[in-house]
Design an enzyme around this catalytic site. Structure first.
Site, PDB file in Angstrom:
ATOM      1  N   CYS A 140     -71.080  61.599 -19.667  1.00 34.45           N
ATOM      2  CA  CYS A 140     -71.998  61.293 -20.758  1.00 34.45           C
ATOM      3  C   CYS A 140     -73.138  62.294 -20.664  1.00 34.45           C
ATOM      4  O   CYS A 140     -73.223  63.073 -19.732  1.00 34.45           O
ATOM      5  CB  CYS A 140     -72.565  59.891 -20.613  1.00 34.45           C
ATOM      6  N   ARG A 178     -70.800  66.605 -24.240  1.00 35.40           N
ATOM      7  CA  ARG A 178     -70.504  65.793 -23.054  1.00 35.40           C
ATOM      8  C   ARG A 178     -70.008  64.390 -23.411  1.00 35.40           C
ATOM      9  O   ARG A 178     -69.619  63.611 -22.540  1.00 35.40           O
ATOM     10  CB  ARG A 178     -71.758  65.646 -22.181  1.00 35.40           C
ATOM     11  N   TRP A 214     -69.701  58.865 -23.457  1.00 36.73           N
ATOM     12  CA  TRP A 214     -68.242  59.090 -23.448  1.00 36.73           C
ATOM     13  C   TRP A 214     -67.697  57.887 -22.710  1.00 36.73           C
ATOM     14  O   TRP A 214     -67.751  57.805 -21.495  1.00 36.73           O
ATOM     15  CB  TRP A 214     -67.920  60.396 -22.739  1.00 36.73           C
ATOM     16  N   ASN A 221     -74.826  58.001 -16.389  1.00 39.66           N
ATOM     17  CA  ASN A 221     -73.630  58.826 -16.553  1.00 39.66           C
ATOM     18  C   ASN A 221     -72.816  58.701 -15.275  1.00 39.66           C
ATOM     19  O   ASN A 221     -73.285  59.108 -14.216  1.00 39.66           O
ATOM     20  CB  ASN A 221     -74.041  60.285 -16.792  1.00 39.66           C
ATOM     21  N   GLY A 222     -71.625  58.112 -15.370  1.00 36.71           N
ATOM     22  CA  GLY A 222     -70.792  57.975 -14.174  1.00 36.71           C
ATOM     23  C   GLY A 222     -70.000  56.686 -14.232  1.00 36.71           C
ATOM     24  O   GLY A 222     -69.896  56.052 -15.285  1.00 36.71           O
ATOM     25  N   GLU A 253     -45.296  74.024 -18.898  1.00 36.42           N
ATOM     26  CA  GLU A 253     -46.710  73.988 -19.264  1.00 36.42           C
ATOM     27  C   GLU A 253     -47.306  75.402 -19.255  1.00 36.42           C
ATOM     28  O   GLU A 253     -48.088  75.750 -20.135  1.00 36.42           O
ATOM     29  CB  GLU A 253     -47.464  73.048 -18.309  1.00 36.42           C
ATOM     30  N   LYS A 260     -49.040  77.045 -22.519  1.00 34.59           N
ATOM     31  CA  LYS A 260     -50.421  77.554 -22.517  1.00 34.59           C
ATOM     32  C   LYS A 260     -50.448  78.971 -23.072  1.00 34.59           C
ATOM     33  O   LYS A 260     -51.281  79.315 -23.893  1.00 34.59           O
ATOM     34  CB  LYS A 260     -51.016  77.579 -21.102  1.00 34.59           C
ATOM     35  N   GLU A 270     -49.626  79.247 -26.832  1.00 31.07           N
ATOM     36  CA  GLU A 270     -50.641  78.556 -27.623  1.00 31.07           C
ATOM     37  C   GLU A 270     -51.891  79.408 -27.866  1.00 31.07           C
ATOM     38  O   GLU A 270     -52.425  79.430 -28.971  1.00 31.07           O
ATOM     39  CB  GLU A 270     -51.030  77.299 -26.828  1.00 31.07           C
ATOM     40  N   HIS A 317     -27.110  80.400 -17.743  1.00 30.42           N
ATOM     41  CA  HIS A 317     -26.414  79.817 -18.895  1.00 30.42           C
ATOM     42  C   HIS A 317     -26.952  80.363 -20.209  1.00 30.42           C
ATOM     43  O   HIS A 317     -26.753  79.763 -21.258  1.00 30.42           O
ATOM     44  CB  HIS A 317     -26.513  78.292 -18.827  1.00 30.42           C
ATOM     45  N   LYS A 340     -57.009  69.804 -32.174  1.00 29.54           N
ATOM     46  CA  LYS A 340     -57.124  69.024 -30.940  1.00 29.54           C
ATOM     47  C   LYS A 340     -56.382  67.695 -31.050  1.00 29.54           C
ATOM     48  O   LYS A 340     -55.778  67.221 -30.101  1.00 29.54           O
ATOM     49  CB  LYS A 340     -58.616  68.794 -30.636  1.00 29.54           C
TER      50      LYS A 340
HETATM   51  C1  AGP Z   1     -51.858  71.227 -25.549  1.00 30.39           C
HETATM   52  O1  AGP Z   1     -52.552  72.328 -25.099  1.00 30.39           O
HETATM   53  C2  AGP Z   1     -51.731  71.135 -27.009  1.00 30.39           C
HETATM   54  N1  AGP Z   1     -52.981  71.219 -27.659  1.00 30.39           N
HETATM   55  C3  AGP Z   1     -50.795  70.066 -27.520  1.00 30.39           C
HETATM   56  O2  AGP Z   1     -49.508  70.378 -27.095  1.00 30.39           O
HETATM   57  C4  AGP Z   1     -51.093  68.620 -27.135  1.00 30.39           C
HETATM   58  O3  AGP Z   1     -50.827  68.431 -25.785  1.00 30.39           O
HETATM   59  C5  AGP Z   1     -50.236  67.670 -27.994  1.00 30.39           C
HETATM   60  O4  AGP Z   1     -50.572  67.830 -29.341  1.00 30.39           O
HETATM   61  C6  AGP Z   1     -50.378  66.244 -27.580  1.00 30.39           C
HETATM   62  O5  AGP Z   1     -51.659  65.780 -27.784  1.00 30.39           O
HETATM   63  P1  AGP Z   1     -52.129  64.400 -27.193  1.00 30.39           P
HETATM   64  O6  AGP Z   1     -52.048  64.494 -25.714  1.00 30.39           O
HETATM   65  O7  AGP Z   1     -53.529  64.250 -27.694  1.00 30.39           O
HETATM   66  O8  AGP Z   1     -51.214  63.357 -27.732  1.00 30.39           O
END
Ligand code: AGP
Length: 621
Positions: free
Chosen positions: A2, A27, A84, A110-111, A494, A498, A501, A517, A616
């Site tokens: 927070c 935050r 938060w 905050n905590g 992952e 990354k 993306e 394969h 996001k």
């Molecule tokens: C991850 O870097 C991405 N922005 C994306 O794959 C994300 O993980 C996915 O949209 C799932 O989102 P969520 O965890 O909010 O459900």
């Protein structure tokens, strides 16, 4: 996570607090409030009447701003908070400041107070009445209790006593009508700084809150307390002895201060992972034992589980894959992992004894929400794992396990991923423990390793420059393959996600055994192969897989366990991660890959915080 601001000075503080909160919105932003000590001179009264005026509301700071524009609040000493949520939904009642019984003490915090439930019970027995669902509310009541129990104790001394009573983390700031010109604070493991200026002194979680007023700061350390007035700052150590500490000067702009001095939120969030991992374990891993009642399953229900389904999208899906490996290994329950958007359309079989877990950092992903609705329609009990308290997924699930990574601003999930993996580890371990499938010795070893994982993550981050150098030398390649096996496989997926993306380079994650394969046909001297090969039971297999791609002239970058020299013969670049248990390698191995993607993207001048075409929260199908 927070944001806190407090001011004691010569100016009216309403707008100082409000503007400070706006600067701290990164935050936390689900509710906010301010409390001001207001002195009223009533003609017929002997002494002025002091009261604490509080205005707080759910929602972003602009909601609070609108409310404040309609309210008269005078006073030169006050506290503010942007929340938060961790305990209790983001509502007005749960927003800070919180009061004691008589509304004479107000606190922002905050905590996380790990032992708040037992403290609350003790206080209720003594007649205290609570109005919110938060852990924070025990703090003003505790201060009230200490103050009324002895006559020669002041707010500062009560704060010192309080720090000894609570377990967990906290930057705690309090005001009281008894001393209308002072603010008292204490800190355990949450940031707290003092800003000093000619027109008053400040307390804050972070510098941006007060950079427009001062550039002179002092850091408060763990278990220290501090008292500020208009012209004094007094700091005390854990024994209540005065500490002398000179302020330092910073030259940061407000924008760079919001990012903690990092160039981007993504980099800041990668570096916050030791904190996020630690906070997610906080209160759940206590004195060598697991306290994981949030699973909300009786021991009987756990023993009767015959299947677990985990659904998620993107990065959260990769955390789910790690969950499958550890739950199956430790708890011996079959786990199906599925992408949410597929699950919802395939007539899944749920049935008696099936536990359904949905992982989503945002808690708003529409496909995950639809899968949850489908599973519940079929009678499944749904547990959500999310970073956002009060999110739609949290509200629509039977129970919620929150990751406490703090708000993630960058579109790219980084610190929420490691926090999700922590929850997977704890889930697997807890179920195994209840089912009596794990020997005490092994259980103790895993718990101890988990406890020190944040320090090991920090060691990796301390070597970020080494990853930057590798990225500087490889960013012009246009084909990247990330390979791993078993615990390394979700990490490889992952790492590839990354990179694509945020750099827009084509990258694939593969189970290394699958190369022959098909994908090995891609490999030539224009390919970079990133091998996730920490010490584990498939290490030798991974070595052979890497030799195969080396024979096709690929550039090789290996992530290995500390001290491993075996890949030196064919790897062009090597990065060592600290040794840990093989089941826990993933949470460490992913960090260099996050950094690698970040530095490659920066070399290509990409907007890493807001990559093209992405959001996001994915709230459309
Ligand atoms: C991850 O870097 C991405 N922005 C994306 O794959 C994300 O993980 C996915 O949209 C799932 O989102 P969520 O965890 O909010 O459900």
């Amino acid at each position: 996570m927070c944001g806190i601001i407090a001011y004691a000075g010569s100016k009216q503080c309403k707008n100082i607090l409000l503007n400070g909160l706006k600067r701290l919105e990164y935050r936390g932003y689900d509710s906010a409030g301010i409390g001001i000590l207001s002195i009223n001179h009533i003609p017929e009264a002997k002494n002025p009447v002091v009261e604490i005026k509080v205005v707080k509301e759910a929602g972003k700071i602009k909601v609070l701003e609108e409310l404040l524009s309609e309210v008269e609040m005078h006073g030169v000493c006050g506290i503010g908070h942007t929340r938060w949520a961790t305990h209790g939904e983001p509502t007005r009642i749960n927003a800070h400041p919180h009061f004691d019984c008589k509304q004479k003490i107000a606190v922002v915090h905050n905590g996380i107070i790990e032992n708040y439930a037992e403290i609350k019970e003790e206080l209720i027995k003594k007649g205290h009445v609570f109005v919110s669902q938060t852990d924070t509310e025990v703090l003003p009541h505790l201060l009230e209790e200490y103050l009324k129990s002895k006559t020669n104790i002041n707010l500062l001394m009560a704060m010192q006593k309080l720090l000894k009573k609570i377990k967990g983390s906290g930057a705690i700031v309090a005001i009281s009508v008894e001393n209308p010109d002072e603010i008292v604070a204490g800190r355990i493991a949450s940031p707290l700084i003092v800003g000093t200026s000619k027109e008053g002194n400040f307390l804050a979680s972070d510098m941006p809150a007060v950079l427009e007023h001062t550039r002179f700061f002092t850091v408060i350390n763990d278990y220290e307390t501090v008292c500020i007035t208009r012209d004094k700052v007094k700091i005390y150590d854990s024994n209540g002895k005065p500490v002398k500490r000179n302020p330092f000067k910073v030259n940061w702009s407000i924008e760079s201060a919001e990012k903690g001095g990092y160039e981007d939120f993504m980099l800041k969030e990668i570096f916050e992972q030791p904190y996020g991992i630690r906070e997610t374990m906080r209160g759940r891993l206590l004195d060598g034992e697991l306290n994981f009642k949030e699973l909300n399953l009786t021991d009987e229900q756990i023993k009767n589980l015959n299947k677990i389904q985990i659904i998620a999208c993107g990065t959260s899906y990769h955390a789910a894959l790690t969950g499958k490996l550890v739950i199956e290994r430790w708890a011996k329950i079959p786990v199906e992992v599925e992408i949410s958007s597929e699950y919802r359309y395939r007539d899944p079989i749920v049935g008696e004894g099936c536990l359904f877990i949905a992982i989503t950092q945002s808690g708003e992903t529409i496909d995950t929400l639809a899968a949850i609705r489908e599973a519940r329609r079929k009678g499944a009990k749904v547990i959500a794992v999310t970073n956002v308290v009060g999110s739609t997924v949290a509200r629509e699930s039977d129970s919620v396990i929150y990751t406490h990574a703090g708000p993630e601003v960058g579109v790219c999930a980084t610190k929420t991923f490691s926090a999700q993996i922590v929850v997977m580890y704890l889930t697997g371990l807890y179920i195994a423990r209840v089912k009596g499938l794990i020997k005490q010795e092994n259980y103790g070893r895993i718990i101890e390793e988990l406890r020190i994982i944040p320090d090991k993550a920090q060691i990796i981050l301390n070597n970020a420059d080494r990853i930057k150098k590798i990225a500087d030398e490889t960013f012009r390649y246009t084909c990247f393959l990330f390979l791993g096996r078993i615990y390394g496989f979700p990490v490889a997926l992952e790492g590839a996600l990354k990179l694509k993306e945020i750099s827009y380079i084509h990258a694939e994650g593969y189970a290394a055994g699958e190369m022959k394969h098909g994908p090995i046909a891609l490999t030539d001297n224009k390919t970079v192969v990133v091998g996730v090969i920490p010490q584990d039971f498939v290490y030798e297999k991974m070595l052979s897989n890497l030799q195969e791609v080396k024979a096709r002239n690929a550039r090789i970058f290996t992530i290995v366990s500390e001290g491993d020299k075996n890949t030196e013969k064919y790897a062009d670049y090597i990065f060592e991660i600290p040794k840990t248990l093989e089941e826990l390698n993933g949470i460490l191995a992913v960090i260099p890959l996050q950094l690698y993607a970040y530095y490659i993207a920066k070399n290509l001048n990409r907007n890493v915080d807001q990559p093209r075409n992405l959001a996001k929260s994915v709230t459309v199908e």
